[in-house]
Design a protein around this motif. Structure first.
Motif, PDB file in Angstrom:
ATOM      1  N   GLY A  10       0.809  -1.216   0.000  1.00  0.00           N
ATOM      2  CA  GLY A  10       0.000   0.000   0.000  1.00  0.00           C
ATOM      3  C   GLY A  10       0.841   1.264   0.000  1.00  0.00           C
ATOM      4  O   GLY A  10       0.305   2.343   0.222  1.00  0.00           O
ATOM      5  N   LEU A  33      -2.718  -6.182  -0.460  1.00  0.00           N
ATOM      6  CA  LEU A  33      -3.297  -4.834  -0.393  1.00  0.00           C
ATOM      7  C   LEU A  33      -4.621  -4.895   0.360  1.00  0.00           C
ATOM      8  O   LEU A  33      -5.351  -5.887   0.250  1.00  0.00           O
ATOM      9  CB  LEU A  33      -3.548  -4.291  -1.809  1.00  0.00           C
ATOM     10  CG  LEU A  33      -2.317  -4.155  -2.707  1.00  0.00           C
ATOM     11  CD1 LEU A  33      -2.747  -3.733  -4.117  1.00  0.00           C
ATOM     12  CD2 LEU A  33      -1.329  -3.145  -2.125  1.00  0.00           C
ATOM     13  N   GLY A  51      -8.723  -7.679   3.525  1.00  0.00           N
ATOM     14  CA  GLY A  51      -8.262  -7.999   4.879  1.00  0.00           C
ATOM     15  C   GLY A  51      -8.113  -9.498   5.082  1.00  0.00           C
ATOM     16  O   GLY A  51      -8.706 -10.303   4.361  1.00  0.00           O
ATOM     17  N   PHE A  52      -7.326  -9.863   6.106  1.00  0.00           N
ATOM     18  CA  PHE A  52      -7.090 -11.279   6.421  1.00  0.00           C
ATOM     19  C   PHE A  52      -8.080 -11.784   7.469  1.00  0.00           C
ATOM     20  O   PHE A  52      -8.222 -12.978   7.673  1.00  0.00           O
ATOM     21  CB  PHE A  52      -5.671 -11.453   6.982  1.00  0.00           C
ATOM     22  CG  PHE A  52      -4.591 -11.161   5.988  1.00  0.00           C
ATOM     23  CD1 PHE A  52      -4.170 -12.127   5.089  1.00  0.00           C
ATOM     24  CD2 PHE A  52      -3.977  -9.909   5.956  1.00  0.00           C
ATOM     25  CE1 PHE A  52      -3.154 -11.862   4.175  1.00  0.00           C
ATOM     26  CE2 PHE A  52      -2.964  -9.635   5.051  1.00  0.00           C
ATOM     27  CZ  PHE A  52      -2.554 -10.607   4.157  1.00  0.00           C
ATOM     28  N   GLY A  53      -8.708 -10.838   8.191  1.00  0.00           N
ATOM     29  CA  GLY A  53      -9.539 -11.231   9.329  1.00  0.00           C
ATOM     30  C   GLY A  53      -8.721 -11.222  10.607  1.00  0.00           C
ATOM     31  O   GLY A  53      -8.674 -12.242  11.320  1.00  0.00           O
ATOM     32  N   ALA A  78      -0.730   3.150   9.331  1.00  0.00           N
ATOM     33  CA  ALA A  78      -1.608   1.970   9.272  1.00  0.00           C
ATOM     34  C   ALA A  78      -1.277   1.076  10.470  1.00  0.00           C
ATOM     35  O   ALA A  78      -0.710  -0.013  10.343  1.00  0.00           O
ATOM     36  CB  ALA A  78      -1.435   1.232   7.943  1.00  0.00           C
ATOM     37  N   GLY A  80      -3.119  -0.613  12.625  1.00  0.00           N
ATOM     38  CA  GLY A  80      -3.861  -1.848  12.874  1.00  0.00           C
ATOM     39  C   GLY A  80      -3.200  -3.052  12.224  1.00  0.00           C
ATOM     40  O   GLY A  80      -2.967  -4.081  12.872  1.00  0.00           O
ATOM     41  N   ASN A  84      -1.270  -6.359  13.853  1.00  0.00           N
ATOM     42  CA  ASN A  84      -1.623  -7.735  13.476  1.00  0.00           C
ATOM     43  C   ASN A  84      -0.392  -8.497  12.981  1.00  0.00           C
ATOM     44  O   ASN A  84      -0.227  -9.685  13.267  1.00  0.00           O
ATOM     45  CB  ASN A  84      -2.683  -7.730  12.370  1.00  0.00           C
ATOM     46  CG  ASN A  84      -4.024  -7.241  12.879  1.00  0.00           C
ATOM     47  OD1 ASN A  84      -4.213  -7.066  14.075  1.00  0.00           O
ATOM     48  ND2 ASN A  84      -4.955  -7.013  11.951  1.00  0.00           N
TER      49      ASN A  84
HETATM   50  N1  LIG Z   1      -3.306   5.166   7.048  1.00  0.00           N
HETATM   51  C1  LIG Z   1      -2.807   5.929   6.074  1.00  0.00           C
HETATM   52  O1  LIG Z   1      -2.609   7.157   6.247  1.00  0.00           O
HETATM   53  C2  LIG Z   1      -2.443   5.325   4.722  1.00  0.00           C
HETATM   54  C3  LIG Z   1      -1.899   6.121   3.737  1.00  0.00           C
HETATM   55  C4  LIG Z   1      -1.521   5.568   2.499  1.00  0.00           C
HETATM   56  C5  LIG Z   1      -1.695   4.217   2.287  1.00  0.00           C
HETATM   57  N2  LIG Z   1      -2.232   3.435   3.279  1.00  0.00           N
HETATM   58  C6  LIG Z   1      -2.379   1.992   3.005  1.00  0.00           C
HETATM   59  O2  LIG Z   1      -3.749   1.686   3.024  1.00  0.00           O
HETATM   60  C7  LIG Z   1      -3.963   0.421   3.648  1.00  0.00           C
HETATM   61  C8  LIG Z   1      -5.003   0.557   4.731  1.00  0.00           C
HETATM   62  O3  LIG Z   1      -4.548   1.507   5.675  1.00  0.00           O
HETATM   63  P1  LIG Z   1      -5.319   1.698   7.066  1.00  0.00           P
HETATM   64  O4  LIG Z   1      -4.684   2.822   7.787  1.00  0.00           O
HETATM   65  O5  LIG Z   1      -6.786   1.660   6.829  1.00  0.00           O
HETATM   66  O6  LIG Z   1      -4.905   0.323   7.769  1.00  0.00           O
HETATM   67  P2  LIG Z   1      -5.110  -0.197   9.259  1.00  0.00           P
HETATM   68  O7  LIG Z   1      -6.050   0.685   9.989  1.00  0.00           O
HETATM   69  O8  LIG Z   1      -3.779  -0.451   9.850  1.00  0.00           O
HETATM   70  O9  LIG Z   1      -5.766  -1.620   8.983  1.00  0.00           O
HETATM   71  C9  LIG Z   1      -7.152  -1.877   9.112  1.00  0.00           C
HETATM   72  C10 LIG Z   1      -7.422  -3.235   8.530  1.00  0.00           C
HETATM   73  O10 LIG Z   1      -7.288  -3.193   7.103  1.00  0.00           O
HETATM   74  C11 LIG Z   1      -6.731  -4.420   6.637  1.00  0.00           C
HETATM   75  N3  LIG Z   1      -5.444  -4.119   5.994  1.00  0.00           N
HETATM   76  C12 LIG Z   1      -4.678  -3.008   6.116  1.00  0.00           C
HETATM   77  N4  LIG Z   1      -3.597  -3.079   5.302  1.00  0.00           N
HETATM   78  C13 LIG Z   1      -3.686  -4.288   4.667  1.00  0.00           C
HETATM   79  C14 LIG Z   1      -2.889  -4.917   3.701  1.00  0.00           C
HETATM   80  N5  LIG Z   1      -1.766  -4.341   3.207  1.00  0.00           N
HETATM   81  N6  LIG Z   1      -3.281  -6.147   3.263  1.00  0.00           N
HETATM   82  C15 LIG Z   1      -4.420  -6.727   3.740  1.00  0.00           C
HETATM   83  N7  LIG Z   1      -5.223  -6.152   4.647  1.00  0.00           N
HETATM   84  C16 LIG Z   1      -4.862  -4.951   5.098  1.00  0.00           C
HETATM   85  C17 LIG Z   1      -6.589  -5.300   7.843  1.00  0.00           C
HETATM   86  O11 LIG Z   1      -7.804  -6.008   7.937  1.00  0.00           O
HETATM   87  P3  LIG Z   1      -7.903  -7.467   8.618  1.00  0.00           P
HETATM   88  O12 LIG Z   1      -7.806  -7.228  10.097  1.00  0.00           O
HETATM   89  O13 LIG Z   1      -9.217  -8.005   8.165  1.00  0.00           O
HETATM   90  O14 LIG Z   1      -6.741  -8.261   8.104  1.00  0.00           O
HETATM   91  C18 LIG Z   1      -6.449  -4.303   8.964  1.00  0.00           C
HETATM   92  O15 LIG Z   1      -6.787  -4.828  10.234  1.00  0.00           O
HETATM   93  C19 LIG Z   1      -2.617  -0.068   4.171  1.00  0.00           C
HETATM   94  O16 LIG Z   1      -2.212  -1.132   3.367  1.00  0.00           O
HETATM   95  C20 LIG Z   1      -1.701   1.137   4.056  1.00  0.00           C
HETATM   96  O17 LIG Z   1      -0.395   0.770   3.665  1.00  0.00           O
HETATM   97  C21 LIG Z   1      -2.618   3.949   4.474  1.00  0.00           C
END
Ligand SMILES: NC(=O)c1ccc[n+]([C@@H]2O[C@H](COP(=O)([O-])OP(=O)(O)OC[C@H]3O[C@@H](n4cnc5c(N)ncnc54)[C@H](OP(=O)(O)O)[C@@H]3O)[C@@H](O)[C@H]2O)c1
Length: 248
Positions: A10, A33, A51-53, A78, A80, A84
């Motif tokens: 991501g 992703l 997500g993986f769960g 990110a 969370g 995990n």
């Molecule tokens: N937060 C930011 O500012 C930001 C900015 C740019 C890009 N991103 C990208 O966007 C994605 C989501 O960010 P977030 O802040 O929403 O994440 P998060 O709050 O850390 O994660 C929430 C849930 O989303 C799922 N998840 C997150 N990244 C994953 C991945 N690479 N592969 C599979 N499942 C994933 C997991 O679900 P399950 O528990 O079901 O596995 C995780 O528990 C990430 O991959 C991150 O690299 C985030």
């Protein structure tokens, strides 16, 4: 069989790592992703989406797909998925490393105000300015929704999720951005304060230079800590060294 590396992706760095590993014949690479972005672009190697769960689901995936090493190359905010990854690595014994681009460092002339959260950033705004460029991403903007006297320009890759503050202009854009472009944006919208996460990296750093040159205050939201027990490296070369993969 070649060792299987799972990249939690991501980010630009995750893409670079996937390209670097996919070019080798001595590893197999899968990038995971979350599925948040509608057009994630092409990635080298295998890709899985969604997500993986939770940590248990990720641990099961590591076992089922015979993963030999995991690289958490997700965004620094990110938290969370990184938590995990730490738990899944601990229960499966799969070695894990965190690829995190370094955070930004203030330069002479910067007027940075550190915040520990988006709510903390919102609390700082009334003392700093009224016309805000908000670049903290599409989520969590409810923290600013009560600020009725502020004008917000929200820039994000995907449309921001409500609730939003009442006076909002939305700009959908993806970096990299230039100092010239950012200066124009600040001037056109008469921005008097910038809010950003400490994402680090070159692609979105131009706004900090533009703000410095215009003498504007910047609220920088600090990164969440990486869980204990995970080793962090700053770049792709650091990951390759950690995985015991020499240059090719
Ligand atoms: N937060 C930011 O500012 C930001 C900015 C740019 C890009 N991103 C990208 O966007 C994605 C989501 O960010 P977030 O802040 O929403 O994440 P998060 O709050 O850390 O994660 C929430 C849930 O989303 C799922 N998840 C997150 N990244 C994953 C991945 N690479 N592969 C599979 N499942 C994933 C997991 O679900 P399950 O528990 O079901 O596995 C995780 O528990 C990430 O991959 C991150 O690299 C985030």
């Amino acid at each position: 069989m070649s060792p299987h590396v799972l990249i939690l992706g991501g980010t630009t760095e995750a893409r670079e790592l996937a390209a670097s590993l996919a070019a080798r014949s001595d590893v197999r690479v899968t990038t995971s992703l979350a599925g948040r972005v509608s057009r994630p672009g092409t990635l080298d190697g295998d890709v899985r989406i969604g997500g993986f769960g939770g940590a248990e689901g990720l641990a099961a995936w590591l076992r089922d797909h015979r993963v030999d090493a995991m690289v958490d190359a997700t965004h620094p905010f990110a938290a969370g998925i990184t938590a995990n990854a730490a738990r899944a690595a601990a229960v499966t014994g799969v070695p894990a490393v965190v690829l995190r681009r370094p955070g930004w460092k203030a330069a002479p002339g910067d007027r940075w105000h550190e915040a520990v959260s988006l709510s903390d950033a919102a609390a700082l705004l009334p003392s700093l300015g009224r016309r805000v460029l908000l670049t903290t991403g599409r989520l969590g903007l409810a923290a600013f929704a009560h600020l009725r006297d502020h004008r917000f320009v929200i820039r994000s890759v995907e449309p921001p999720a409500p609730p939003l503050p009442p006076d909002v202009a939305v700009l959908l854009a993806r970096g990299p951005f230039t100092v010239e472009g950012e200066t124009l944006l600040l001037r056109e919208h008469r921005i008097d304060v910038l809010v950003t996460k400490d994402s680090g990296g070159a692609a979105t750093a131009a706004k900090l230079t533009a703000a410095r040159e215009r003498g504007l205050p910047v609220v920088v939201v600090r990164r969440p800590p990486v869980p204990e027990g995970l080793t962090t490296v700053p770049d792709v070369a650091g990951v390759l060294a950690r995985l015991g993969l020499g240059p090719r």
